[in-house]
Design a protein around this motif. Structure first.
Motif, PDB file in Angstrom:
ATOM      1  N   ASN A 260      52.495  72.628 -85.325  1.00 45.37           N
ATOM      2  CA  ASN A 260      52.241  72.096 -83.982  1.00 45.37           C
ATOM      3  C   ASN A 260      50.921  72.674 -83.484  1.00 45.37           C
ATOM      4  O   ASN A 260      50.583  73.820 -83.793  1.00 45.37           O
ATOM      5  CB  ASN A 260      53.355  72.509 -83.011  1.00 45.37           C
ATOM      6  N   ALA A 261      50.196  71.898 -82.696  1.00 44.92           N
ATOM      7  CA  ALA A 261      48.907  72.350 -82.182  1.00 44.92           C
ATOM      8  C   ALA A 261      48.762  71.993 -80.710  1.00 44.92           C
ATOM      9  O   ALA A 261      49.373  71.042 -80.221  1.00 44.92           O
ATOM     10  CB  ALA A 261      47.761  71.728 -82.974  1.00 44.92           C
ATOM     11  N   LEU A 262      47.953  72.771 -80.016  1.00 42.23           N
ATOM     12  CA  LEU A 262      47.639  72.490 -78.620  1.00 42.23           C
ATOM     13  C   LEU A 262      46.272  71.832 -78.554  1.00 42.23           C
ATOM     14  O   LEU A 262      45.293  72.343 -79.100  1.00 42.23           O
ATOM     15  CB  LEU A 262      47.634  73.783 -77.801  1.00 42.23           C
ATOM     16  N   VAL A 263      46.211  70.696 -77.874  1.00 45.49           N
ATOM     17  CA  VAL A 263      44.967  69.939 -77.786  1.00 45.49           C
ATOM     18  C   VAL A 263      44.760  69.438 -76.357  1.00 45.49           C
ATOM     19  O   VAL A 263      45.673  69.454 -75.534  1.00 45.49           O
ATOM     20  CB  VAL A 263      44.964  68.735 -78.756  1.00 45.49           C
ATOM     21  N   GLY A 264      43.540  68.998 -76.093  1.00 49.26           N
ATOM     22  CA  GLY A 264      43.210  68.408 -74.804  1.00 49.26           C
ATOM     23  C   GLY A 264      42.368  67.165 -75.014  1.00 49.26           C
ATOM     24  O   GLY A 264      42.076  66.781 -76.152  1.00 49.26           O
ATOM     25  N   PRO A 265      41.957  66.523 -73.943  1.00 44.97           N
ATOM     26  CA  PRO A 265      41.074  65.355 -74.070  1.00 44.97           C
ATOM     27  C   PRO A 265      39.701  65.761 -74.585  1.00 44.97           C
ATOM     28  O   PRO A 265      39.256  66.896 -74.391  1.00 44.97           O
ATOM     29  CB  PRO A 265      41.002  64.818 -72.642  1.00 44.97           C
ATOM     30  N   GLY A 266      39.027  64.822 -75.234  1.00 45.91           N
ATOM     31  CA  GLY A 266      37.781  65.124 -75.910  1.00 45.91           C
ATOM     32  C   GLY A 266      36.676  65.706 -75.051  1.00 45.91           C
ATOM     33  O   GLY A 266      35.841  66.444 -75.545  1.00 45.91           O
ATOM     34  N   GLY A 267      36.654  65.390 -73.761  1.00 45.19           N
ATOM     35  CA  GLY A 267      35.584  65.876 -72.901  1.00 45.19           C
ATOM     36  C   GLY A 267      35.820  67.252 -72.313  1.00 45.19           C
ATOM     37  O   GLY A 267      35.034  67.717 -71.478  1.00 45.19           O
ATOM     38  N   LEU A 268      36.887  67.926 -72.725  1.00 44.22           N
ATOM     39  CA  LEU A 268      37.198  69.251 -72.182  1.00 44.22           C
ATOM     40  C   LEU A 268      36.083  70.239 -72.511  1.00 44.22           C
ATOM     41  O   LEU A 268      35.635  70.324 -73.655  1.00 44.22           O
ATOM     42  CB  LEU A 268      38.528  69.731 -72.776  1.00 44.22           C
ATOM     43  N   SER A 269      35.628  70.979 -71.501  1.00 43.52           N
ATOM     44  CA  SER A 269      34.501  71.888 -71.714  1.00 43.52           C
ATOM     45  C   SER A 269      34.882  73.046 -72.626  1.00 43.52           C
ATOM     46  O   SER A 269      36.047  73.441 -72.714  1.00 43.52           O
ATOM     47  CB  SER A 269      34.009  72.451 -70.374  1.00 43.52           C
ATOM     48  N   LYS A 270      33.876  73.602 -73.308  1.00 40.45           N
ATOM     49  CA  LYS A 270      34.112  74.737 -74.201  1.00 40.45           C
ATOM     50  C   LYS A 270      34.646  75.940 -73.434  1.00 40.45           C
ATOM     51  O   LYS A 270      35.450  76.722 -73.968  1.00 40.45           O
ATOM     52  CB  LYS A 270      32.823  75.104 -74.932  1.00 40.45           C
TER      53      LYS A 270
END
Length: 331
Positions: A260-270
């Motif tokens: 399982n992994a934690l992800v966000g939307p592509g535009g999330l800042s570094k």
């Protein structure tokens, strides 16, 4: 002289006013970048599935550390995890929506579906790998085999092909069995089921002769004597099943890690990604969290965002030839 005495005072007052005027901006600049007042954790699978369990453990820990924020788990199942993962991809990239997904929606489904509503390479921001859990190669005791070698001999000797159960077309449980069949040169017949419990029940009853399933779904049945675990699918032996050999040890070069992994939307800042990564890494090191996950045979496995991105790419490469050879498609 009076004029010279008052000039510095006026200057000091002007400087003081300017300082006080900039204080709100300084305070704002030092404010934490995450979390906001509400954080949605989207899970692309139903309640009780391993991503849901991990998501709720994660939410509880973060809620304790950040009582001023509400962490809400939202289940959005469907389309092999694509619906919920698409909701993550299309959310506002401000840290208010993150999600838990896995190898299917983040990599493998690009090989199975003619088209996805999102591009995992550009529309998803990897944050961290969360957990790993072993799968097992299991057979009904009635099959009369005790090792992988004995099972493969029986499978290759059956001209009609032994029936194997899975938890659905294109799932890791199917891909692992197809990889075993291809490596061994055996013919096997796929019989999909809607869930791990359903596939386990079929195995117990002898409706199927073998299955590659999450260990947590099979281990409770060992006490009944109805099933046997022949191997774990991980690269190394599982700490939860230390006496069970790996498939590789058993002579079949197949490895399959469920994660399982934690992800966000592509535009999330570094900056936001780094902050969430640090928060979640702290959560996964908490003894209480480790114990909760251990009950589900789940191991915390945090990584950097770049390591997760590589894991996604590796997962796609791992199964590409298996999917092509087995002609597995979901349209």
């Amino acid at each position: 002289m009076l004029r010279n005495d008052t000039t510095p005072t006026r200057l000091h007052l002007a400087l003081a006013a300017l300082l006080f005027a900039t204080l709100p901006f300084a305070a704002h600049a030092q404010a934490p970048v995450w979390p906001p007042k509400l954080v949605r954790i989207i899970v692309p699978f139903g309640a009780g599935a391993s991503p849901d369990i991990v998501g709720r453990v994660l939410a509880d820990s973060l809620q304790t550390r950040h009582p001023g924020t509400n962490f809400v788990v939202e289940n959005k199942p469907g389309a092999s995890g694509n619906i919920g993962t698409d909701a993550i991809a299309k959310s506002t990239p401000d840290g208010s929506t993150i999600g838990i997904s896995l190898g299917g929606p983040l990599a493998i489904n690009t090989l199975l579906f003619a088209k996805l509503p999102y591009n995992p390479d550009t529309d998803i921001a990897p944050i961290t790998l969360l957990t790993q859990l072993p799968s097992v190669l299991a057979v009904p005791t009635s099959l009369g085999v005790n090792t992988v070698a004995e099972f493969l001999a029986k499978a290759k000797a059956d001209p009609k092909g032994l029936g194997y159960g899975s938890i659905g077309v294109g799932t890791l449980s199917q891909l692992c069995m197809e990889a075993i069949a291809q490596k061994a040169g055996a013919n096997m017949v796929h019989i999909p089921y809607p869930s791990s419990p359903a596939a386990t029940t079929a195995l117990i009853r002898g409706d199927v002769q073998v299955a590659c399933l999450p260990a947590i779904g099979v281990t409770p049945q060992l006490a009944t004597g109805a099933v046997k675990i022949l191997a774990v699918t991980t690269a190394k032996r599982s700490p939860f099943l230390p006496d069970v050999p790996t498939l590789t040890e058993s002579g079949i070069d197949v490895q399959s890690d469920a994660w399982n992994a934690l992800v966000g939307p592509g535009g999330l800042s570094k900056e936001v990604v780094a902050t969430i990564n640090a928060e979640v890494t702290q959560t996964l090191a908490e003894p209480a969290v480790i114990e909760k996950l251990k009950l589900q045979l789940i191991t915390p496995s945090p990584t950097t965002p770049d390591q997760l991105r590589k894991r996604m790419a590796d997962e796609k490469a791992l199964w590409a030839e298996v999917i092509k050879a087995a002609k597995i498609r979901i349209d």
